[in-house]
Motif scaffolding. Structure first.
Motif, PDB file in Angstrom:
ATOM      1  N   SER A 112      -8.589   7.285   0.502  1.00  0.00           N
ATOM      2  CA  SER A 112      -8.775   8.734   0.379  1.00  0.00           C
ATOM      3  C   SER A 112      -8.146   9.252  -0.905  1.00  0.00           C
ATOM      4  O   SER A 112      -8.753  10.062  -1.631  1.00  0.00           O
ATOM      5  N   PHE A 113      -6.927   8.808  -1.212  1.00  0.00           N
ATOM      6  CA  PHE A 113      -6.235   9.256  -2.421  1.00  0.00           C
ATOM      7  C   PHE A 113      -7.013   8.866  -3.682  1.00  0.00           C
ATOM      8  O   PHE A 113      -7.216   9.687  -4.586  1.00  0.00           O
ATOM      9  N   VAL A 114      -7.446   7.608  -3.746  1.00  0.00           N
ATOM     10  CA  VAL A 114      -8.152   7.140  -4.939  1.00  0.00           C
ATOM     11  C   VAL A 114      -9.496   7.847  -5.078  1.00  0.00           C
ATOM     12  O   VAL A 114      -9.900   8.243  -6.174  1.00  0.00           O
ATOM     13  N   ALA A 115     -10.215   8.009  -3.968  1.00  0.00           N
ATOM     14  CA  ALA A 115     -11.522   8.669  -4.015  1.00  0.00           C
ATOM     15  C   ALA A 115     -11.411  10.079  -4.571  1.00  0.00           C
ATOM     16  O   ALA A 115     -12.225  10.502  -5.402  1.00  0.00           O
ATOM     17  N   ILE A 116     -10.403  10.818  -4.141  1.00  0.00           N
ATOM     18  CA  ILE A 116     -10.221  12.195  -4.605  1.00  0.00           C
ATOM     19  C   ILE A 116      -9.710  12.227  -6.041  1.00  0.00           C
ATOM     20  O   ILE A 116     -10.188  13.002  -6.872  1.00  0.00           O
ATOM     21  N   SER A 160     -14.786   4.833   4.549  1.00  0.00           N
ATOM     22  CA  SER A 160     -15.881   4.716   5.517  1.00  0.00           C
ATOM     23  C   SER A 160     -15.560   3.789   6.676  1.00  0.00           C
ATOM     24  O   SER A 160     -16.340   3.702   7.631  1.00  0.00           O
ATOM     25  N   PHE A 161     -14.425   3.089   6.612  1.00  0.00           N
ATOM     26  CA  PHE A 161     -14.041   2.210   7.717  1.00  0.00           C
ATOM     27  C   PHE A 161     -14.025   2.969   9.039  1.00  0.00           C
ATOM     28  O   PHE A 161     -14.315   2.422  10.094  1.00  0.00           O
ATOM     29  N   LYS A 162     -13.639   4.246   8.966  1.00  0.00           N
ATOM     30  CA  LYS A 162     -13.477   5.043  10.177  1.00  0.00           C
ATOM     31  C   LYS A 162     -14.270   6.340  10.035  1.00  0.00           C
ATOM     32  O   LYS A 162     -14.005   7.129   9.122  1.00  0.00           O
ATOM     33  N   PRO A 163     -15.240   6.598  10.915  1.00  0.00           N
ATOM     34  CA  PRO A 163     -16.068   7.803  10.787  1.00  0.00           C
ATOM     35  C   PRO A 163     -15.272   9.100  10.748  1.00  0.00           C
ATOM     36  O   PRO A 163     -15.665  10.050  10.062  1.00  0.00           O
ATOM     37  N   THR A 164     -14.139   9.154  11.454  1.00  0.00           N
ATOM     38  CA  THR A 164     -13.363  10.390  11.476  1.00  0.00           C
ATOM     39  C   THR A 164     -12.677  10.673  10.145  1.00  0.00           C
ATOM     40  O   THR A 164     -12.163  11.770   9.943  1.00  0.00           O
ATOM     41  N   TYR A 165     -12.663   9.697   9.256  1.00  0.00           N
ATOM     42  CA  TYR A 165     -12.173   9.909   7.892  1.00  0.00           C
ATOM     43  C   TYR A 165     -13.311  10.299   6.964  1.00  0.00           C
ATOM     44  O   TYR A 165     -13.246  11.293   6.247  1.00  0.00           O
ATOM     45  N   ILE A 166     -14.372   9.499   6.956  1.00  0.00           N
ATOM     46  CA  ILE A 166     -15.417   9.680   5.957  1.00  0.00           C
ATOM     47  C   ILE A 166     -16.224  10.959   6.176  1.00  0.00           C
ATOM     48  O   ILE A 166     -16.680  11.586   5.210  1.00  0.00           O
ATOM     49  N   LEU A 167     -16.406  11.387   7.421  1.00  0.00           N
ATOM     50  CA  LEU A 167     -17.213  12.580   7.665  1.00  0.00           C
ATOM     51  C   LEU A 167     -16.608  13.833   7.041  1.00  0.00           C
ATOM     52  O   LEU A 167     -17.252  14.492   6.217  1.00  0.00           O
ATOM     53  N   PRO A 168     -15.373  14.219   7.388  1.00  0.00           N
ATOM     54  CA  PRO A 168     -14.825  15.436   6.763  1.00  0.00           C
ATOM     55  C   PRO A 168     -14.573  15.285   5.275  1.00  0.00           C
ATOM     56  O   PRO A 168     -14.873  16.197   4.498  1.00  0.00           O
ATOM     57  N   ILE A 169     -14.037  14.156   4.846  1.00  0.00           N
ATOM     58  CA  ILE A 169     -13.749  13.975   3.417  1.00  0.00           C
ATOM     59  C   ILE A 169     -15.042  13.955   2.617  1.00  0.00           C
ATOM     60  O   ILE A 169     -15.114  14.515   1.516  1.00  0.00           O
ATOM     61  N   GLY A 170     -16.085  13.336   3.159  1.00  0.00           N
ATOM     62  CA  GLY A 170     -17.367  13.298   2.465  1.00  0.00           C
ATOM     63  C   GLY A 170     -17.947  14.685   2.260  1.00  0.00           C
ATOM     64  O   GLY A 170     -18.379  15.035   1.152  1.00  0.00           O
ATOM     65  N   PHE A 171     -17.968  15.504   3.290  1.00  0.00           N
ATOM     66  CA  PHE A 171     -18.499  16.860   3.170  1.00  0.00           C
ATOM     67  C   PHE A 171     -17.674  17.701   2.192  1.00  0.00           C
ATOM     68  O   PHE A 171     -18.222  18.476   1.403  1.00  0.00           O
ATOM     69  N   PHE A 227      -4.707   0.020  10.519  1.00  0.00           N
ATOM     70  CA  PHE A 227      -5.093  -0.023   9.109  1.00  0.00           C
ATOM     71  C   PHE A 227      -5.127   1.370   8.460  1.00  0.00           C
ATOM     72  O   PHE A 227      -5.860   1.609   7.519  1.00  0.00           O
ATOM     73  N   THR A 228      -4.281   2.258   8.954  1.00  0.00           N
ATOM     74  CA  THR A 228      -4.214   3.625   8.440  1.00  0.00           C
ATOM     75  C   THR A 228      -3.945   3.683   6.946  1.00  0.00           C
ATOM     76  O   THR A 228      -4.543   4.491   6.223  1.00  0.00           O
ATOM     77  N   LEU A 229      -3.024   2.856   6.461  1.00  0.00           N
ATOM     78  CA  LEU A 229      -2.635   2.929   5.054  1.00  0.00           C
ATOM     79  C   LEU A 229      -3.789   2.561   4.130  1.00  0.00           C
ATOM     80  O   LEU A 229      -3.859   3.037   2.997  1.00  0.00           O
ATOM     81  N   GLU A 230      -4.702   1.731   4.592  1.00  0.00           N
ATOM     82  CA  GLU A 230      -5.902   1.428   3.802  1.00  0.00           C
ATOM     83  C   GLU A 230      -6.790   2.663   3.690  1.00  0.00           C
ATOM     84  O   GLU A 230      -7.344   2.961   2.624  1.00  0.00           O
ATOM     85  N   LEU A 231      -6.912   3.411   4.784  1.00  0.00           N
ATOM     86  CA  LEU A 231      -7.696   4.639   4.786  1.00  0.00           C
ATOM     87  C   LEU A 231      -7.065   5.699   3.890  1.00  0.00           C
ATOM     88  O   LEU A 231      -7.758   6.413   3.164  1.00  0.00           O
ATOM     89  N   LEU A 285       0.823  -1.210   0.000  1.00  0.00           N
ATOM     90  CA  LEU A 285       0.000   0.000   0.000  1.00  0.00           C
ATOM     91  C   LEU A 285       0.854   1.256   0.000  1.00  0.00           C
ATOM     92  O   LEU A 285       0.489   2.264  -0.622  1.00  0.00           O
ATOM     93  N   ILE A 286       1.985   1.221   0.693  1.00  0.00           N
ATOM     94  CA  ILE A 286       2.903   2.361   0.642  1.00  0.00           C
ATOM     95  C   ILE A 286       3.372   2.587  -0.783  1.00  0.00           C
ATOM     96  O   ILE A 286       3.383   3.718  -1.288  1.00  0.00           O
ATOM     97  N   TRP A 287       3.757   1.511  -1.457  1.00  0.00           N
ATOM     98  CA  TRP A 287       4.217   1.625  -2.839  1.00  0.00           C
ATOM     99  C   TRP A 287       3.106   2.161  -3.738  1.00  0.00           C
ATOM    100  O   TRP A 287       3.343   3.027  -4.592  1.00  0.00           O
TER     101      TRP A 287
END
Length: 455
Positions: free
Chosen positions: A189-193, A211-222, A181-185, A138-140
């Motif tokens: 995020s990178f692919v979604a944007i 969406s795995f983690k609400p603290t990611y999906i909430l701000p990025i979604g808005f 599982f930060t690198l999955e998030l 995932l880093i690569w």
């Protein structure tokens, strides 16, 4: 740093060939000697990280702060997924009693349990090795995507440089060392944007990871909503709900002993209790945290107050509104330079500062770092050398800042005030980056009316 790796023919205005980087499938070595040195340094970094995990390995069970190697893999990935396969809710007290974990998990989407379920079929030691390899992959992938988005293409030396930054930085090392599982998030995020507006379904699938983690999906979604990515968000919401419902209903069926309604009620209750336990943990309190980087955590540390969930959400909305206004304004004026541009920087930096985030989440800044270094697009390319150097320095500082790392603070006798200062710096600097990027974006929208496609 990055431009010195370009050949003279490659140094040009990247805004005119925004599509080319993402569509270019050919690999290039770049500077062979530089690539060889970076490859050796990367291998060394991976070996050192593996050694530290093994030497500081935490046996599954109660949390041991002095030996935390792969603690998050055990508590947040492997055993919760194993519980899913066994039909045991990892949000409930039964889970804590049956499995060697510190406590039940907080409110992660049940989808994260299903995604990691194949690892739970493996013996623990085998799963650890496989997961470590997946994280390196995932880093690569993230570094390759950043290189493409910044306009470097698939330049091996550039990708290796970004990977070295990941592995040796505090942010990257913390993610690899703990096994979270930060690198999955971050990849999601990178692919979604990056793919929003070009490949809606791929962007939507990536939002499932976010969406795995609400603290990611909430701000990025808005923020993506303000950017105009409505279709991607709708598709992503539908897919995320389905991905969460399937394992969620399985758990409800088992918790309710065949009654989904009863089981669902129990799950909701368990999640509420798990959140209370999570918030009550002294390590999670912002006044004690050495890893929080969101702005509210900094304010709370100095006010000596622990905010509740409502306060977190209110502060998030207040901080998101200016950035959402900027994104919508720039969209209307035809300014969208994608993941590595000012658009991606607004989304990623605001997400970090506006809501609960930790030091390992700072790898989100890898994308704007790449774009600024490459002078990607007409916004970054028009910045003065002083501004670009200042932004890059601030980003590299927070990514690498080991000054607030617990292993260092435990070895140095410092006053409580100085510890608070050391553990607040990252949050203050991230907030400063957010303000600076906002000013740059506002100024760009005032000067230009142009359309850029995410590269």
């Amino acid at each position: 740093m990055f431009n010195s790796l370009r050949s003279p023919a490659e140094i040009s205005d990247l805004s005119g060939r925004a599509n080319g980087a993402c569509c270019d499938s050919s690999w290039r070595l770049g500077r062979p000697r530089v690539a060889l040195v970076l490859a050796a340094v990367l291998v060394l970094g991976v070996m050192l990280t593996g050694y530290r995990i093994a030497s500081r390995y935490q046996e599954p069970g109660p949390f041991d702060r002095s030996n935390a190697g792969y603690c998050d893999f055990h508590n947040g990935v492997y055993f919760p997924s194993k519980a899913l396969l066994d039909g045991v809710s990892p949000y409930g007290s039964t889970y804590q009693e049956r499995y060697p974990v510190e406590r039940q998990i907080p409110f992660f989407s049940p989808a994260v349990l299903a995604v990691h379920a194949p690892l739970a079929w493996l013996p623990l030691r085998v799963a650890e090795v496989v997961y470590f390899g997946l994280m390196l992959g995932l880093i690569w992938y993230c570094c390759t995507l950043c290189s493409l988005s910044a306009g470097f293409g698939r330049r091996l030396d550039i990708i290796l440089l970004l990977a070295v930054i990941c592995v040796f930085s505090r942010a990257g090392h913390a993610a690899l060392f703990s096994g979270y599982f930060t690198l999955e998030l971050i990849a999601g995020s990178f692919v979604a944007i990056c793919q929003a507006g070009r490949r809606p379904w791929l962007s939507a699938l990536a939002l499932v990871l976010v969406s795995f983690k609400p603290t990611y999906i909430l701000p990025i979604g808005f923020l993506m909503l303000a950017r105009g990515n409505v279709r991607e968000l709708i598709l992503g919401a539908v897919l995320s709900i389905v991905a969460a419902l399937v394992p969620g209903l399985w758990l409800a069926w088992n918790e309710g002993h065949g009654s989904i309604l009863t089981g669902t009620s129990l799950l909701v209750e368990q999640i509420g209790v798990a959140q209370e336990i999570h918030r009550a943990d002294p390590i999670e309190l912002p006044i004690n945290s050495w890893t929080r980087v969101d702005f509210l955590a900094v304010v709370s540390k100095w006010l000596r107050q622990s905010p509740d969930d409502v306060t977190h959400l209110v502060v998030m909305v207040v901080m998101l509104l200016p950035s959402m206004w900027l994104l919508n304004r720039n969209r209307q004026r035809g300014l969208d330079d994608g993941l590595a541009g000012v658009t991606g920087a607004i989304i990623l930096v605001t997400s970090l500062s506006a809501l609960y985030h930790h030091a390992y989440d700072l790898l989100l800044l890898l994308a704007p770092l790449s774009g600024i270094a490459a002078k990607h697009g007409r916004v970054w390319s028009k910045l003065s050398l002083l501004s670009r150097s200042g932004l890059m320095t601030m980003i590299l500082f927070v990514i690498f800042n080991y000054g607030s790392a617990k292993f260092l603070l435990d070895r140095i006798q410092l006053s409580a005030t100085f510890v608070d200062l050391m553990t607040s710096i990252n949050g203050i600097v991230v907030f400063g980056i957010m303000l600076w990027v906002g000013v740059i974006a506002w100024g760009a929208s005032q000067r230009d009316r142009f359309q850029l496609i995410d590269s």
